[in-house]
Motif scaffolding. Sequence first.
Motif, PDB file in Angstrom:
ATOM      1  N   UNK A  19       0.830  -1.212   0.000  1.00 52.94           N
ATOM      2  CA  UNK A  19       0.000   0.000   0.000  1.00 52.94           C
ATOM      3  C   UNK A  19       0.862   1.260   0.000  1.00 52.94           C
ATOM      4  N   UNK A  20       1.921   1.272   0.797  1.00 53.35           N
ATOM      5  CA  UNK A  20       2.807   2.443   0.854  1.00 53.35           C
ATOM      6  C   UNK A  20       3.496   2.668  -0.492  1.00 53.35           C
ATOM      7  N   UNK A  21       3.969   1.577  -1.112  1.00 49.09           N
ATOM      8  CA  UNK A  21       4.633   1.705  -2.413  1.00 49.09           C
ATOM      9  C   UNK A  21       3.645   2.159  -3.485  1.00 49.09           C
ATOM     10  N   UNK A  22       2.452   1.585  -3.491  1.00 50.51           N
ATOM     11  CA  UNK A  22       1.445   1.973  -4.489  1.00 50.51           C
ATOM     12  C   UNK A  22       1.091   3.452  -4.380  1.00 50.51           C
ATOM     13  N   UNK A  25       3.818   5.255  -6.187  1.00 53.70           N
ATOM     14  CA  UNK A  25       3.670   5.099  -7.638  1.00 53.70           C
ATOM     15  C   UNK A  25       2.571   6.018  -8.165  1.00 53.70           C
ATOM     16  N   UNK A  26       1.427   6.022  -7.495  1.00 52.34           N
ATOM     17  CA  UNK A  26       0.300   6.850  -7.944  1.00 52.34           C
ATOM     18  C   UNK A  26       0.625   8.342  -7.862  1.00 52.34           C
ATOM     19  N   UNK A  27       1.262   8.746  -6.767  1.00 56.97           N
ATOM     20  CA  UNK A  27       1.632  10.155  -6.597  1.00 56.97           C
ATOM     21  C   UNK A  27       2.566  10.613  -7.716  1.00 56.97           C
ATOM     22  N   UNK A  28       3.445   9.713  -8.152  1.00 59.70           N
ATOM     23  CA  UNK A  28       4.399  10.054  -9.206  1.00 59.70           C
ATOM     24  C   UNK A  28       3.839   9.840 -10.615  1.00 59.70           C
ATOM     25  N   UNK A  29       2.596   9.379 -10.718  1.00 57.57           N
ATOM     26  CA  UNK A  29       1.973   9.186 -12.024  1.00 57.57           C
ATOM     27  C   UNK A  29       2.466   7.948 -12.760  1.00 57.57           C
ATOM     28  N   UNK A  30       2.910   6.948 -12.021  1.00 60.01           N
ATOM     29  CA  UNK A  30       3.456   5.725 -12.604  1.00 60.01           C
ATOM     30  C   UNK A  30       2.350   4.677 -12.689  1.00 60.01           C
ATOM     31  N   UNK A  31       2.217   4.055 -13.860  1.00 62.03           N
ATOM     32  CA  UNK A  31       1.233   2.981 -14.023  1.00 62.03           C
ATOM     33  C   UNK A  31       1.681   1.768 -13.231  1.00 62.03           C
ATOM     34  N   UNK A  32       0.729   1.171 -12.514  1.00 60.52           N
ATOM     35  CA  UNK A  32       1.020   0.003 -11.688  1.00 60.52           C
ATOM     36  C   UNK A  32       0.386  -1.227 -12.320  1.00 60.52           C
ATOM     37  N   UNK A  86      11.745   8.532  -3.280  1.00 56.25           N
ATOM     38  CA  UNK A  86      10.375   8.680  -2.773  1.00 56.25           C
ATOM     39  C   UNK A  86       9.941   7.445  -1.985  1.00 56.25           C
ATOM     40  N   UNK A  87      10.304   6.264  -2.455  1.00 49.38           N
ATOM     41  CA  UNK A  87       9.972   5.045  -1.725  1.00 49.38           C
ATOM     42  C   UNK A  87      10.646   5.043  -0.354  1.00 49.38           C
ATOM     43  N   UNK A  88      11.915   5.412  -0.324  1.00 50.35           N
ATOM     44  CA  UNK A  88      12.656   5.462   0.942  1.00 50.35           C
ATOM     45  C   UNK A  88      12.014   6.474   1.894  1.00 50.35           C
ATOM     46  N   UNK A  89      11.680   7.669   1.388  1.00 48.07           N
ATOM     47  CA  UNK A  89      11.071   8.711   2.223  1.00 48.07           C
ATOM     48  C   UNK A  89       9.696   8.294   2.736  1.00 48.07           C
TER      49      UNK A  89
END
Length: 127
Positions: A19-22, A25-32, A86-89
């Motif tokens: 959930x945290x990673x998703x 991804x969504x915040x950065x506009x990356x398709x999951x 961003x994932x680390x933060x």
Amino acid sequence: MPASNEAVLWYCPDSAMSAAAKKVFLTMGIKIKAVDPARTGQTVGCLFGIRGFDETPGAVPAPAPAQPVLVLSGFTNARLDALLTALRKAGVPKIGWKAVLTPTNVSWTFHDLCAELEREHEAMGGR
């Protein structure tokens, strides 16, 4: 600004980490493209939804990995660095099994890609 072709193939058995990673991804506009454990016998290209890599009927799912797997497509080096930061933060633990989509691994099954990532991880001393 995200590139329209950025996508991740994401498998994670830990629901909180997933959930945290998703969210990142969504915040950065990356398709999951989430990997369902029942589809580990499909090719990486199929799981990414790439034209010409159709679902293999009757593909037997292999055991799902015990750790998260992240496969990246369409990223520049700068965007990859931004994603990892961003994932680390966001408090997402380090993802040991990462790969970039290549002309070679696009035709591998997800299970075969995971097996290769495991071999590479072990060869690097499990770091």
